[in-house]
Design a protein around this motif. Sequence first.
Motif, mmCIF file in Angstrom:
data_model
loop_
_atom_site.group_PDB
_atom_site.id
_atom_site.type_symbol
_atom_site.label_atom_id
_atom_site.label_comp_id
_atom_site.label_asym_id
_atom_site.label_seq_id
_atom_site.Cartn_x
_atom_site.Cartn_y
_atom_site.Cartn_z
ATOM 1 N N ARG A 9 0.834 -1.213 0.000
ATOM 2 C CA ARG A 9 0.000 0.000 0.000
ATOM 3 C C ARG A 9 0.864 1.256 0.000
ATOM 4 N NH1 ARG A 9 -1.306 3.529 3.858
ATOM 5 N NH2 ARG A 9 -0.587 2.204 5.549
ATOM 6 N N CYS A 10 1.901 1.261 0.829
ATOM 7 C CA CYS A 10 2.797 2.424 0.909
ATOM 8 C C CYS A 10 3.531 2.643 -0.414
ATOM 9 C CB CYS A 10 3.793 2.252 2.045
ATOM 10 S SG CYS A 10 3.057 2.263 3.698
ATOM 11 N N LEU A 11 4.035 1.569 -1.007
ATOM 12 C CA LEU A 11 4.760 1.690 -2.274
ATOM 13 C C LEU A 11 3.840 2.196 -3.383
ATOM 14 C CD1 LEU A 11 6.938 -1.551 -2.129
ATOM 15 C CD2 LEU A 11 7.642 0.813 -1.631
ATOM 16 N N MET A 12 2.596 1.721 -3.402
ATOM 17 C CA MET A 12 1.634 2.179 -4.404
ATOM 18 C C MET A 12 1.343 3.662 -4.232
ATOM 19 S SD MET A 12 -0.058 1.488 -7.075
ATOM 20 C CE MET A 12 0.066 -0.272 -7.144
ATOM 21 N N LEU A 14 3.400 5.886 -2.902
ATOM 22 C CA LEU A 14 4.590 6.596 -3.382
ATOM 23 C C LEU A 14 4.534 6.739 -4.902
ATOM 24 C CD1 LEU A 14 7.455 4.964 -1.278
ATOM 25 C CD2 LEU A 14 6.780 7.371 -1.214
ATOM 26 N N PHE A 15 4.283 5.621 -5.575
ATOM 27 C CA PHE A 15 4.224 5.601 -7.044
ATOM 28 C C PHE A 15 3.131 6.542 -7.558
ATOM 29 C CE2 PHE A 15 2.526 3.866 -11.014
ATOM 30 C CZ PHE A 15 3.674 3.878 -11.795
ATOM 31 N N ASN A 16 1.945 6.473 -6.964
ATOM 32 C CA ASN A 16 0.821 7.311 -7.401
ATOM 33 C C ASN A 16 1.067 8.795 -7.184
ATOM 34 O OD1 ASN A 16 -0.641 5.072 -8.241
ATOM 35 N ND2 ASN A 16 -1.791 4.912 -6.328
ATOM 36 N N ASN A 17 1.959 9.127 -6.247
ATOM 37 C CA ASN A 17 2.313 10.520 -5.986
ATOM 38 C C ASN A 17 3.561 10.962 -6.755
ATOM 39 O OD1 ASN A 17 0.351 11.653 -4.042
ATOM 40 N ND2 ASN A 17 0.981 9.888 -2.823
ATOM 41 N N GLY A 18 3.997 10.119 -7.696
ATOM 42 C CA GLY A 18 5.127 10.482 -8.545
ATOM 43 C C GLY A 18 6.478 10.399 -7.861
ATOM 44 N N MET A 19 6.563 9.665 -6.769
ATOM 45 C CA MET A 19 7.835 9.529 -6.046
ATOM 46 C C MET A 19 8.501 8.218 -6.424
ATOM 47 S SD MET A 19 6.614 10.843 -2.354
ATOM 48 C CE MET A 19 5.402 12.135 -2.290
ATOM 49 N N ARG A 20 9.807 8.209 -6.314
ATOM 50 C CA ARG A 20 10.564 7.009 -6.669
ATOM 51 C C ARG A 20 10.327 5.889 -5.668
ATOM 52 N NH1 ARG A 20 16.362 8.642 -6.788
ATOM 53 N NH2 ARG A 20 16.609 6.416 -7.066
ATOM 54 N N VAL A 21 10.159 4.688 -6.198
ATOM 55 C CA VAL A 21 10.037 3.493 -5.361
ATOM 56 C C VAL A 21 11.384 2.788 -5.436
ATOM 57 C CG1 VAL A 21 8.854 1.294 -5.046
ATOM 58 C CG2 VAL A 21 7.560 3.305 -5.799
ATOM 59 N N THR A 22 12.217 3.013 -4.419
ATOM 60 C CA THR A 22 13.580 2.477 -4.421
ATOM 61 C C THR A 22 13.666 1.243 -3.539
ATOM 62 O OG1 THR A 22 14.284 3.803 -2.525
ATOM 63 C CG2 THR A 22 14.497 4.825 -4.715
#
Length: 149
Positions: A9-12, A14-22
Motif C-alpha cells: 500500500r505504501c509503495l503504491m 509513493l508511485f501514485n504521488n510520482g515519487m521514486r520506489v527504491t
Amino acid sequence: MNARKYVDRCLMELFNNGMRVTEQRKRMLSLVANSKHPQTAMELYRKMKRTFPGLSYETIYLNLKLFMDLRFIETILLGNEVRYRALPAVHAPLVQYICMDCKKAIQVSFDPSHPAFPMPEQFKSVNYKLDIFGYCRDCCDRGGSPAVQ
C-alpha cells in the motif's frame, strides 16, 4: 497488521504521488512493518547498512520524514529516544502497551464508544492515540522490573 499489504500500500501511494520506489524505501518500510517494537533511526540505519553499505544516516532521516508526511509511520517518545512505528491504513481502535525495557508493543483492540476513562458529554471523538508504558511479562520474569500481575 499484515506487513506485506502495508508495504505494498505504501509503495503504491509513493508511485501514485510520482515519487521514486527504491529498494532502500522498500526495505525500510518492510523493517518498520515487521518489527515487534517501534524502531529508532539508528536501529533502522544499522539494519539497512547491512544491505546498503553506502547508505548515509541522512537518507534514513529524509525517508522517515517523507513516511511521516505521507502518514505511513508515526513517532513515539520512549525514554529519551524518538521511535518510529507503522500506521495502518485504517485506524482501528487500539491501545498499545509498550514495554520500557525491550520496547515490544502489545496491541489490544477496544471500543472507543465505551472507554474505561471519562469522556465529556459535549465531545465527540473522531481520532485517538493511546499508548501505555510499563513492563511486559518477559522483562518482569527476567527480574529487571516489577512483577506483572
